[in-house]
Enzyme design. Sequence first.
Site, PDB file in Angstrom:
ATOM      1  N   VAL A   6      51.059  56.843  63.840  1.00 48.63           N
ATOM      2  CA  VAL A   6      51.508  56.436  62.271  1.00 48.63           C
ATOM      3  C   VAL A   6      52.309  54.978  62.491  1.00 48.63           C
ATOM      4  O   VAL A   6      53.250  54.950  62.877  1.00 48.63           O
ATOM      5  CB  VAL A   6      52.460  57.579  61.814  1.00 48.63           C
ATOM      6  CG1 VAL A   6      52.901  57.165  60.374  1.00 48.63           C
ATOM      7  CG2 VAL A   6      51.835  58.867  62.013  1.00 48.63           C
ATOM      8  N   ASP A   7      51.724  54.227  61.624  1.00 44.91           N
ATOM      9  CA  ASP A   7      52.497  52.887  61.639  1.00 44.91           C
ATOM     10  C   ASP A   7      52.576  52.216  60.411  1.00 44.91           C
ATOM     11  O   ASP A   7      51.654  51.832  59.731  1.00 44.91           O
ATOM     12  CB  ASP A   7      51.379  51.841  62.362  1.00 44.91           C
ATOM     13  CG  ASP A   7      52.009  50.428  62.668  1.00 44.91           C
ATOM     14  OD1 ASP A   7      53.154  50.221  62.347  1.00 44.91           O
ATOM     15  OD2 ASP A   7      51.136  49.448  63.118  1.00 44.91           O
ATOM     16  N   THR A   8      53.594  52.414  59.919  1.00 48.49           N
ATOM     17  CA  THR A   8      54.245  52.027  58.631  1.00 48.49           C
ATOM     18  C   THR A   8      54.024  50.373  58.268  1.00 48.49           C
ATOM     19  O   THR A   8      53.827  49.734  57.222  1.00 48.49           O
ATOM     20  CB  THR A   8      55.485  52.518  58.078  1.00 48.49           C
ATOM     21  OG1 THR A   8      56.607  51.922  59.007  1.00 48.49           O
ATOM     22  CG2 THR A   8      55.713  53.939  57.960  1.00 48.49           C
ATOM     23  N   GLY A   9      54.071  49.731  59.621  1.00 45.33           N
ATOM     24  CA  GLY A   9      53.820  48.233  59.546  1.00 45.33           C
ATOM     25  C   GLY A   9      52.512  47.689  59.394  1.00 45.33           C
ATOM     26  O   GLY A   9      52.356  46.651  58.804  1.00 45.33           O
ATOM     27  N   ILE A  23      47.117  55.445  61.292  1.00 39.30           N
ATOM     28  CA  ILE A  23      47.504  55.864  59.847  1.00 39.30           C
ATOM     29  C   ILE A  23      48.373  54.641  59.416  1.00 39.30           C
ATOM     30  O   ILE A  23      49.555  54.474  59.750  1.00 39.30           O
ATOM     31  CB  ILE A  23      48.059  57.106  59.864  1.00 39.30           C
ATOM     32  CG1 ILE A  23      47.119  58.199  60.134  1.00 39.30           C
ATOM     33  CG2 ILE A  23      48.781  57.396  58.321  1.00 39.30           C
ATOM     34  CD1 ILE A  23      47.894  59.585  60.526  1.00 39.30           C
TER      35      ILE A  23
END
Length: 679
Positions: free
Chosen positions: A44-47, A114
């Site tokens: 999970v990588d919000t960047g 993601i």
Amino acid sequence: MDHLLLKTQTQIEQVMNVTNPNSIYIKGRLYFKGYKKIELHCFVDTGASLCIASKFVIPEEHWVNAERPIMVKIADGSSITISKVCKDIDLIIAGEIFKIPTVYQQESGIDFIIGNNFCQLYEPFIQFTDRVIFTKNKSYPVHITKLTRAVRVGIEGFLESMKKRSKTQQPEPVNISTNKIENPLEEIAILSEGRRLSEEKLFITQQRMQKIEELLEKVCSENPLDPNKTKQWMKASIKLSDPSKAIKVKPMKYSPMDREEFDKQIKELLDLKVIKPSKSPHMAPAFLVNNEAEKRRGKKRMVVNYKAMNKATIGDAYNLPNKDELLTLIRGKKIFSSFDCKSGFWQVLLDQESRPLTAFTCPQGHYEWNVVPFGLKQAPSIFQRHMDEAFRVFRKFCCVYVDDILVFSNNEEDHLLHVAMILQKCNQHGIILSKKKAQLFKKKINFLGLEIDEGTHKPQGHILEHINKFPDTLEDKKQLQRFLGILTYASDYIPKLAQIRKPLQAKLKENVPWKWTKEDTLYMQKVKKNLQGFPPLHHPLPEEKLIIETDASDDYWGGMLKAIKINEGTNTELICRYASGSFKAAERNYHSNDKETLAVINTIKKFSIYLTPVHFLIRTDNTHFKSFVNLNYKGDSKLGRNIRWQAWLSHYSFDVEHIKGTDNHFADFLSREFNKVNS
């Protein structure tokens, strides 16, 4: 060709090689026809702007050429082109299907990334110490356990081994986390000084509230039309019943002080862009009020008299929520937050055709509203419809009454998520809140004029203040109506209110000239004296057995709702509500047995929201009622009323308990309280 800035190969490989202890991995699963289930460790990588997958975890036949290849700049400053995509893929996480519109093919050293587009699609994305949370269908949270170690399965030969009936041995997974992964205080983490907190022991510290405060800041403003925050999605239209008529009410006269106050307020409204100069043929007078609330805030309130316009326009029949229904939603909840929309109606834009209908006059001239003004009869329904549209999916933990929002939860951890979801929804729709009126993470809270505290509720203190501040000698029927209105508002908390009201109510009859006597003043004083406080009433839990107790006299009926609370093996009966009323003229001629039966029916009607569809107990000192329920009246046309009552009662499930009149403490209590007022 589209250009995006994205964490990709170089940056992600760098992260993985260093084994970033703050990485977030979760289990995901893919299904494809002809293949066994494919289990992945997703990063999970919000960047990352996009969702990215390896070509080794999605079969070749599911990849297609992108309509427009994407040029991506990576960490070293160079660019790569992504030209393959997979459309409408289902990623199963924690047993729930999450549909991803587009996944891009790129080798990053990780099977599945993601990205932020997924996090926004299933927002709010919230991180706790041991899990992350996405919101499925914008309505309910899905808790996903974080992985402490992660592997990569997508390598050459993996898909061949995953085909059904394939005899190819699956390649050995590659460990991509050589150290145990830890979780950062990121998003809304629940971690304090390296100490993991259980849900039962969770304490909201300033650090844990930081992200909630940031979300709140995004949606709060003193300007209800703040251009940086509003999405202007709430719209309204108002129509005249007869469009050919001009609705005009003559202007009012104003004092020099009022003119000065209007100067200030009109300038403020123009600056906010909620009004503009008007050439409308319609006209309603504006005036200033200075009641207790206005005196407390030190500013008079401008009001427009839209009485004539309200008569001339088509109404909006959208219902406001029933307050009792809203209260049933919060039964058993332990922690609350509430929010007030900033000048709620002003957040609803009027269409161009409706604006002239709102025209008003004041010392400064003729103006009309760009937004829905206070005073229009349609305003509450219009606003409620928009709020229901926004928050209906959160009904399990949120209720809205016009511009008041209440969030309720069983524990602090759930509440943290629930509040975040509500604030995110406000941000999504551009609903602007008042920061100074926000109440966060309270066990005791004010809502709908009630003080809600630890399973009990009572009217807020200002209700009692209003009663006490009323003069003992009233000047006219309007003043009496206001006083009786306050008593009615608190009717759930006043036994036999109908009897207390009756002498005062009689003075409001149309054919009775207004006259206030010394006896009336004495009666008023006694009423106020006996209303020095409202007892907190119990909010019955769904599992608690309910009891109604009733009583009837020649002219009045009374009822009480109670709940049996079991605490350490001891049963305690707690009062939940009172109800009372006057018998109609024809009903006063009924036999006493019928009056007692009618008292039961009226009490059930009053408390029906609690008594449907549960089994409850009816307690009465009337010996007839218990046998009445089982009597067979069929075929006796002279007893039609009794047949109707039996049929009506048959829709409820109850037992009947007869108590001796000497043991009917409820009836004694009612008589004693009433005698206090009448003595």
